[in-house]
Design a protein around this motif. Structure first.
Motif, PDB file in Angstrom:
ATOM      1  N   ILE A  88     -48.247 -23.152  -7.638  1.00 16.74           N
ATOM      2  CA  ILE A  88     -47.732 -24.070  -8.652  1.00 16.74           C
ATOM      3  C   ILE A  88     -48.821 -24.406  -9.670  1.00 16.74           C
ATOM      4  O   ILE A  88     -48.571 -24.475 -10.875  1.00 16.74           O
ATOM      5  CB  ILE A  88     -47.194 -25.351  -7.992  1.00 16.74           C
ATOM      6  N   CYS A  89     -50.049 -24.581  -9.184  1.00 20.73           N
ATOM      7  CA  CYS A  89     -51.168 -24.929 -10.078  1.00 20.73           C
ATOM      8  C   CYS A  89     -51.628 -23.759 -10.930  1.00 20.73           C
ATOM      9  O   CYS A  89     -51.692 -23.845 -12.156  1.00 20.73           O
ATOM     10  CB  CYS A  89     -52.361 -25.418  -9.258  1.00 20.73           C
ATOM     11  N   PHE A  90     -51.956 -22.667 -10.267  1.00 24.52           N
ATOM     12  CA  PHE A  90     -52.658 -21.576 -10.935  1.00 24.52           C
ATOM     13  C   PHE A  90     -51.755 -20.411 -11.343  1.00 24.52           C
ATOM     14  O   PHE A  90     -52.093 -19.653 -12.250  1.00 24.52           O
ATOM     15  CB  PHE A  90     -53.786 -21.074 -10.041  1.00 24.52           C
ATOM     16  N   GLY A  91     -50.603 -20.266 -10.677  1.00 24.31           N
ATOM     17  CA  GLY A  91     -49.657 -19.238 -11.091  1.00 24.31           C
ATOM     18  C   GLY A  91     -48.906 -19.659 -12.341  1.00 24.31           C
ATOM     19  O   GLY A  91     -48.305 -18.830 -13.022  1.00 24.31           O
ATOM     20  N   GLN A  92     -48.931 -20.960 -12.644  1.00 16.77           N
ATOM     21  CA  GLN A  92     -48.312 -21.517 -13.841  1.00 16.77           C
ATOM     22  C   GLN A  92     -46.874 -21.020 -14.031  1.00 16.77           C
ATOM     23  O   GLN A  92     -46.525 -20.426 -15.055  1.00 16.77           O
ATOM     24  CB  GLN A  92     -49.151 -21.156 -15.073  1.00 16.77           C
ATOM     25  N   PRO A  93     -45.989 -21.217 -13.049  1.00 15.79           N
ATOM     26  CA  PRO A  93     -44.591 -20.806 -13.212  1.00 15.79           C
ATOM     27  C   PRO A  93     -43.941 -21.542 -14.375  1.00 15.79           C
ATOM     28  O   PRO A  93     -44.344 -22.659 -14.722  1.00 15.79           O
ATOM     29  CB  PRO A  93     -43.950 -21.201 -11.871  1.00 15.79           C
ATOM     30  N   ASP A  94     -42.954 -20.908 -14.970  1.00 13.81           N
ATOM     31  CA  ASP A  94     -42.241 -21.545 -16.082  1.00 13.81           C
ATOM     32  C   ASP A  94     -41.456 -22.752 -15.594  1.00 13.81           C
ATOM     33  O   ASP A  94     -41.273 -23.718 -16.333  1.00 13.81           O
ATOM     34  CB  ASP A  94     -41.298 -20.529 -16.740  1.00 13.81           C
ATOM     35  N   VAL A  95     -40.982 -22.681 -14.356  1.00 13.13           N
ATOM     36  CA  VAL A  95     -40.272 -23.801 -13.731  1.00 13.13           C
ATOM     37  C   VAL A  95     -40.627 -23.826 -12.250  1.00 13.13           C
ATOM     38  O   VAL A  95     -40.767 -22.776 -11.621  1.00 13.13           O
ATOM     39  CB  VAL A  95     -38.737 -23.650 -13.848  1.00 13.13           C
ATOM     40  N   THR A  96     -40.779 -25.026 -11.701  1.00 16.29           N
ATOM     41  CA  THR A  96     -40.820 -25.176 -10.247  1.00 16.29           C
ATOM     42  C   THR A  96     -39.520 -25.840  -9.833  1.00 16.29           C
ATOM     43  O   THR A  96     -39.230 -26.968 -10.251  1.00 16.29           O
ATOM     44  CB  THR A  96     -42.020 -26.011  -9.790  1.00 16.29           C
ATOM     45  N   LEU A  97     -38.733 -25.117  -9.050  1.00 15.26           N
ATOM     46  CA  LEU A  97     -37.445 -25.609  -8.570  1.00 15.26           C
ATOM     47  C   LEU A  97     -37.654 -26.203  -7.176  1.00 15.26           C
ATOM     48  O   LEU A  97     -37.999 -25.487  -6.236  1.00 15.26           O
ATOM     49  CB  LEU A  97     -36.437 -24.452  -8.513  1.00 15.26           C
ATOM     50  N   VAL A  98     -37.468 -27.508  -7.057  1.00 13.87           N
ATOM     51  CA  VAL A  98     -37.680 -28.198  -5.789  1.00 13.87           C
ATOM     52  C   VAL A  98     -36.322 -28.486  -5.154  1.00 13.87           C
ATOM     53  O   VAL A  98     -35.501 -29.199  -5.737  1.00 13.87           O
ATOM     54  CB  VAL A  98     -38.461 -29.514  -5.978  1.00 13.87           C
ATOM     55  N   VAL A  99     -36.097 -27.919  -3.965  1.00 11.48           N
ATOM     56  CA  VAL A  99     -34.821 -28.086  -3.271  1.00 11.48           C
ATOM     57  C   VAL A  99     -34.926 -29.240  -2.284  1.00 11.48           C
ATOM     58  O   VAL A  99     -35.848 -29.293  -1.470  1.00 11.48           O
ATOM     59  CB  VAL A  99     -34.425 -26.791  -2.534  1.00 11.48           C
ATOM     60  N   LEU A 100     -33.967 -30.159  -2.366  1.00 10.94           N
ATOM     61  CA  LEU A 100     -33.925 -31.311  -1.482  1.00 10.94           C
ATOM     62  C   LEU A 100     -32.659 -31.278  -0.631  1.00 10.94           C
ATOM     63  O   LEU A 100     -31.649 -30.704  -1.030  1.00 10.94           O
ATOM     64  CB  LEU A 100     -33.936 -32.618  -2.284  1.00 10.94           C
ATOM     65  N   ASP A 101     -32.723 -31.907   0.519  1.00 15.08           N
ATOM     66  CA  ASP A 101     -31.571 -32.047   1.409  1.00 15.08           C
ATOM     67  C   ASP A 101     -30.848 -33.343   1.063  1.00 15.08           C
ATOM     68  O   ASP A 101     -31.421 -34.430   1.193  1.00 15.08           O
ATOM     69  CB  ASP A 101     -32.048 -32.053   2.867  1.00 15.08           C
ATOM     70  N   ALA A 102     -29.589 -33.222   0.634  1.00 14.05           N
ATOM     71  CA  ALA A 102     -28.831 -34.405   0.216  1.00 14.05           C
ATOM     72  C   ALA A 102     -28.630 -35.410   1.347  1.00 14.05           C
ATOM     73  O   ALA A 102     -28.396 -36.591   1.094  1.00 14.05           O
ATOM     74  CB  ALA A 102     -27.473 -33.977  -0.345  1.00 14.05           C
ATOM     75  N   THR A 103     -28.759 -34.969   2.601  1.00 14.92           N
ATOM     76  CA  THR A 103     -28.517 -35.875   3.729  1.00 14.92           C
ATOM     77  C   THR A 103     -29.747 -36.680   4.118  1.00 14.92           C
ATOM     78  O   THR A 103     -29.642 -37.622   4.912  1.00 14.92           O
ATOM     79  CB  THR A 103     -28.012 -35.102   4.966  1.00 14.92           C
ATOM     80  N   CYS A 104     -30.910 -36.307   3.618  1.00 13.72           N
ATOM     81  CA  CYS A 104     -32.140 -37.092   3.906  1.00 13.72           C
ATOM     82  C   CYS A 104     -33.023 -37.074   2.662  1.00 13.72           C
ATOM     83  O   CYS A 104     -34.157 -36.603   2.690  1.00 13.72           O
ATOM     84  CB  CYS A 104     -32.874 -36.560   5.133  1.00 13.72           C
ATOM     85  N   LEU A 105     -32.472 -37.603   1.598  1.00 18.48           N
ATOM     86  CA  LEU A 105     -33.095 -37.514   0.283  1.00 18.48           C
ATOM     87  C   LEU A 105     -34.440 -38.231   0.213  1.00 18.48           C
ATOM     88  O   LEU A 105     -35.394 -37.725  -0.379  1.00 18.48           O
ATOM     89  CB  LEU A 105     -32.132 -38.095  -0.752  1.00 18.48           C
ATOM     90  N   GLU A 106     -34.528 -39.390   0.824  1.00 15.34           N
ATOM     91  CA  GLU A 106     -35.755 -40.185   0.712  1.00 15.34           C
ATOM     92  C   GLU A 106     -36.967 -39.422   1.241  1.00 15.34           C
ATOM     93  O   GLU A 106     -38.024 -39.390   0.609  1.00 15.34           O
ATOM     94  CB  GLU A 106     -35.589 -41.506   1.464  1.00 15.34           C
ATOM     95  N   ARG A 107     -36.815 -38.776   2.396  1.00 19.99           N
ATOM     96  CA  ARG A 107     -37.934 -38.032   2.982  1.00 19.99           C
ATOM     97  C   ARG A 107     -38.311 -36.841   2.103  1.00 19.99           C
ATOM     98  O   ARG A 107     -39.488 -36.539   1.911  1.00 19.99           O
ATOM     99  CB  ARG A 107     -37.554 -37.547   4.380  1.00 19.99           C
ATOM    100  N   ASN A 108     -37.318 -36.165   1.545  1.00 18.49           N
ATOM    101  CA  ASN A 108     -37.564 -34.965   0.742  1.00 18.49           C
ATOM    102  C   ASN A 108     -38.200 -35.267  -0.602  1.00 18.49           C
ATOM    103  O   ASN A 108     -38.883 -34.414  -1.179  1.00 18.49           O
ATOM    104  CB  ASN A 108     -36.248 -34.219   0.506  1.00 18.49           C
ATOM    105  N   LEU A 109     -37.964 -36.473  -1.125  1.00 13.08           N
ATOM    106  CA  LEU A 109     -38.467 -36.800  -2.463  1.00 13.08           C
ATOM    107  C   LEU A 109     -39.989 -36.825  -2.532  1.00 13.08           C
ATOM    108  O   LEU A 109     -40.566 -36.691  -3.609  1.00 13.08           O
ATOM    109  CB  LEU A 109     -37.903 -38.153  -2.913  1.00 13.08           C
ATOM    110  N   ASN A 110     -40.654 -36.976  -1.402  1.00 13.58           N
ATOM    111  CA  ASN A 110     -42.113 -36.975  -1.379  1.00 13.58           C
ATOM    112  C   ASN A 110     -42.673 -35.705  -2.009  1.00 13.58           C
ATOM    113  O   ASN A 110     -43.581 -35.754  -2.844  1.00 13.58           O
ATOM    114  CB  ASN A 110     -42.614 -37.123   0.059  1.00 13.58           C
TER     115      ASN A 110
END
Length: 257
Positions: A96-118
């Motif tokens: 993410i830092c050095f490959g400099q992707p055009d987008v980082t797509l972060v997938v979260l679990d809708a059933t435990c959103l709070e933990r995934n948001l970290n």
């Protein structure tokens, strides 16, 4: 980062050969959030796997085309954090830092959103080019969990797309959002975490020197925070990937100011 230079970094440091004009998307997420399902749904059979250079960690890459534009999707190891306490976290952070992707797509679990948001918040400290995918919406509905996606998007300051990838739900919106962010049509201002007054003061003191050393190749605020952490492995990664003409101790000395 210039396109030619990024192509060299992707090839030499990460073993990834992006075609000319191809948009690069990093796929990040905690284990068991349906990340592989999202990856397969977007790329179909146009994918291959291997290992990250020098690591015994799987590296999956896949391609897809949208609106006649080519995309390369790089599936990062499933991690709960990118503060690099494990090999998987180091791989994800460095790409993410050095490959400099055009987008980082972060997938979260809708059933435990709070933990995934970290993880999402950590990625947003590195780059503004983030799309959040709230996956497993079908499972959330079964558990009577309702998610206000528009409010979440407003709170985070980045695009948020709700999906149930295994059913194909939300994938059209996800492709369109990735296209808009990759091409710069849609810009974001991610919410930044605010730390204690002492930490914020130290970051402000470090920022000018950090900016001079890394020449805006990375988010200087995030680098300053990692220096305060005393993350020696990250300091070494900066020197290696950005090919800075300085020893790791140079950045350590900056952190001691």
């Amino acid at each position: 980062m210039q396109v030619k230079n990024r192509g060299r970094v992707l090839r030499e440091h990460f073993g990834i050969a992006a075609a000319p004009g191809q948009y690069v998307i990093a796929l990040a997420g905690n284990p068991n959030v349906g990340k592989s399902t999202v990856f397969n749904a977007l790329t179909g059979l146009r994918q291959h796997t291997g290992n990250w250079p020098g690591k015994t960690v799987d590296n999956a890459q896949g391609t897809f085309t949208y609106q006649k534009k080519p995309f390369l999707l790089v599936d990062l190891p499933g991690t709960y954090s990118i503060l690099a306490h494990t090999v998987e976290e180091q791989v994800a952070r460095d790409f993410i830092c050095f490959g400099q992707p055009d987008v980082t797509l972060v997938v979260l679990d809708a059933t435990c959103l709070e933990r995934n948001l970290n993880l999402a918040l950590q990625v947003m400290e590195i780059t503004p080019h983030v799309v959040v995918c709230v996956n497993l919406m079908d499972e959330a509905r079964k558990k009577k969990i309702a998610i206000d996606v528009s409010s979440l998007e407003k709170e985070l300051g980045v695009p948020v797309v709700a999906t149930a990838a295994r059913k194909g739900e939300g994938l059209a919106a996800l492709r369109e959002t990735l296209n808009q962010v990759s091409t710069g049509v849609r810009k974001s201002k991610p919410r930044q975490l605010v730390y204690s007054p002492a930490v914020e003061e130290a970051v402000e003191q470090l920022m000018p020197t950090v900016q001079r050393l890394i020449d805006h190749k990375l988010n200087p605020r995030w680098v300053a925070l990692r220096l305060l952490d005393g993350d020696k492995a990250f300091i070494e990664s900066i020197s290696r990937h950005l090919e800075l003409q300085l020893q790791p101790k140079t950045l350590q000395e900056v952190a001691a100011l």
